[in-house]
Design an enzyme around this catalytic site. Structure first.
Site, short mmCIF file in Angstrom:
data_model
loop_
_atom_site.label_atom_id
_atom_site.label_comp_id
_atom_site.label_asym_id
_atom_site.label_seq_id
_atom_site.Cartn_x
_atom_site.Cartn_y
_atom_site.Cartn_z
N HIS A 86 -4.21 -38.79 -58.68
CA HIS A 86 -4.40 -37.52 -59.50
C HIS A 86 -3.80 -37.87 -60.81
CE1 HIS A 86 -0.84 -37.64 -57.32
NE2 HIS A 86 -0.03 -36.92 -58.27
N HIS A 143 -1.79 -36.07 -63.74
CA HIS A 143 -1.28 -34.84 -64.41
C HIS A 143 -1.74 -34.41 -65.62
CE1 HIS A 143 2.04 -34.78 -61.18
NE2 HIS A 143 1.89 -36.05 -61.13
P1 AMP Z 1 3.16 -37.06 -57.91
O1 AMP Z 1 4.57 -37.01 -57.60
O2 AMP Z 1 2.96 -37.70 -59.34
O3 AMP Z 1 2.31 -37.67 -56.70
O4 AMP Z 1 2.56 -35.68 -58.06
C1 AMP Z 1 2.16 -34.85 -56.98
C2 AMP Z 1 2.29 -33.39 -57.68
O5 AMP Z 1 1.43 -32.49 -56.58
C3 AMP Z 1 3.47 -32.91 -57.84
O6 AMP Z 1 3.72 -32.57 -59.13
C4 AMP Z 1 3.69 -31.51 -56.92
O7 AMP Z 1 4.14 -30.58 -57.53
C5 AMP Z 1 2.28 -31.26 -56.64
N1 AMP Z 1 1.84 -30.82 -55.37
C6 AMP Z 1 2.27 -31.03 -54.25
N2 AMP Z 1 1.84 -30.23 -53.31
C7 AMP Z 1 0.82 -29.58 -53.92
C8 AMP Z 1 0.12 -28.44 -53.59
N3 AMP Z 1 -0.08 -27.87 -52.33
N4 AMP Z 1 -0.63 -27.51 -54.53
C9 AMP Z 1 -0.46 -27.92 -55.92
N5 AMP Z 1 0.30 -29.00 -56.09
C10 AMP Z 1 1.06 -29.70 -55.25
#
Ligand code: AMP
Ligand code: ZN
Length: 142
Positions: free
Chosen positions: A108, A110
């Site tokens: 993903h 951001h």
């Molecule tokens: P990373 O830590 O770079 O892998 O980013 C993962 C992101 O996913 C974090 O910013 C979390 O807040 C977000 N996240 C985790 N679970 C969910 C969810 N169910 N819906 C939306 N965002 C999420």
């Protein structure tokens, strides 16, 4: 034997669940290859995640077509947060690997809107680099 954990979807992946519609999300845009939805723990107002539909663990694993589609949607979302949320700038970030801060192992990007009043900082302290060390590392990378 059929491998349920195929290259395109994983049963235990949160983002595959959102893509399949079995987990809730504030979806902003979706197309054949990608989806953008709100981050559940936003760094700033409007923090979005851009995610390819096909499951790939990280930047090392994702194929070129899906990476391309995700980057294009990230640009579209960056323009949108500037236009609609009056953001002053945008950071695109990706964490590849747990040591880099990755917590969800479905690739993903951001999209983090930046505002004049926000308090986010760089994850490093800018300082003078060692020229010889930079040159040695550059040799390893060429
Ligand atoms: P990373 O830590 O770079 O892998 O980013 C993962 C992101 O996913 C974090 O910013 C979390 O807040 C977000 N996240 C985790 N679970 C969910 C969810 N169910 N819906 C939306 N965002 C999420
Ligand atoms: Zn997934």
């Amino acid at each position: 034997m059929t491998d349920l954990h195929t290259a395109t979807s994983q049963a235990d992946c949160i983002f595959c669940g959102i893509i399949a519609g079995t987990l809730p999300a504030e979806v902003i845009v979706e197309d054949d290859d990608t989806i953008a939805f709100m981050d559940i723990s936003p760094a700033t107002p409007g923090h979005l995640l851009v995610v390819p539909r096909a499951h790939a663990r990280d930047l090392l694993e994702i194929d070129a077509e899906n990476l391309d589609a995700a980057v294009r949607l990230a640009q579209r979302m960056a323009r949108r947060v500037i236009e609609r949320l009056d953001a002053d700038g945008v950071n695109l970030t990706n964490a590849c690997g747990a040591r880099a801060g990755q917590t969800v192992f479905h690739f993903h990007i951001h999209v983090i809107p930046r505002y004049a009043e926000d308090v986010l900082q760089r994850p490093w302290e800018p300082g003078a680099g060692d020229v010889a060390s930079i040159a040695r590392t550059a040799d390893l990378l060429r």
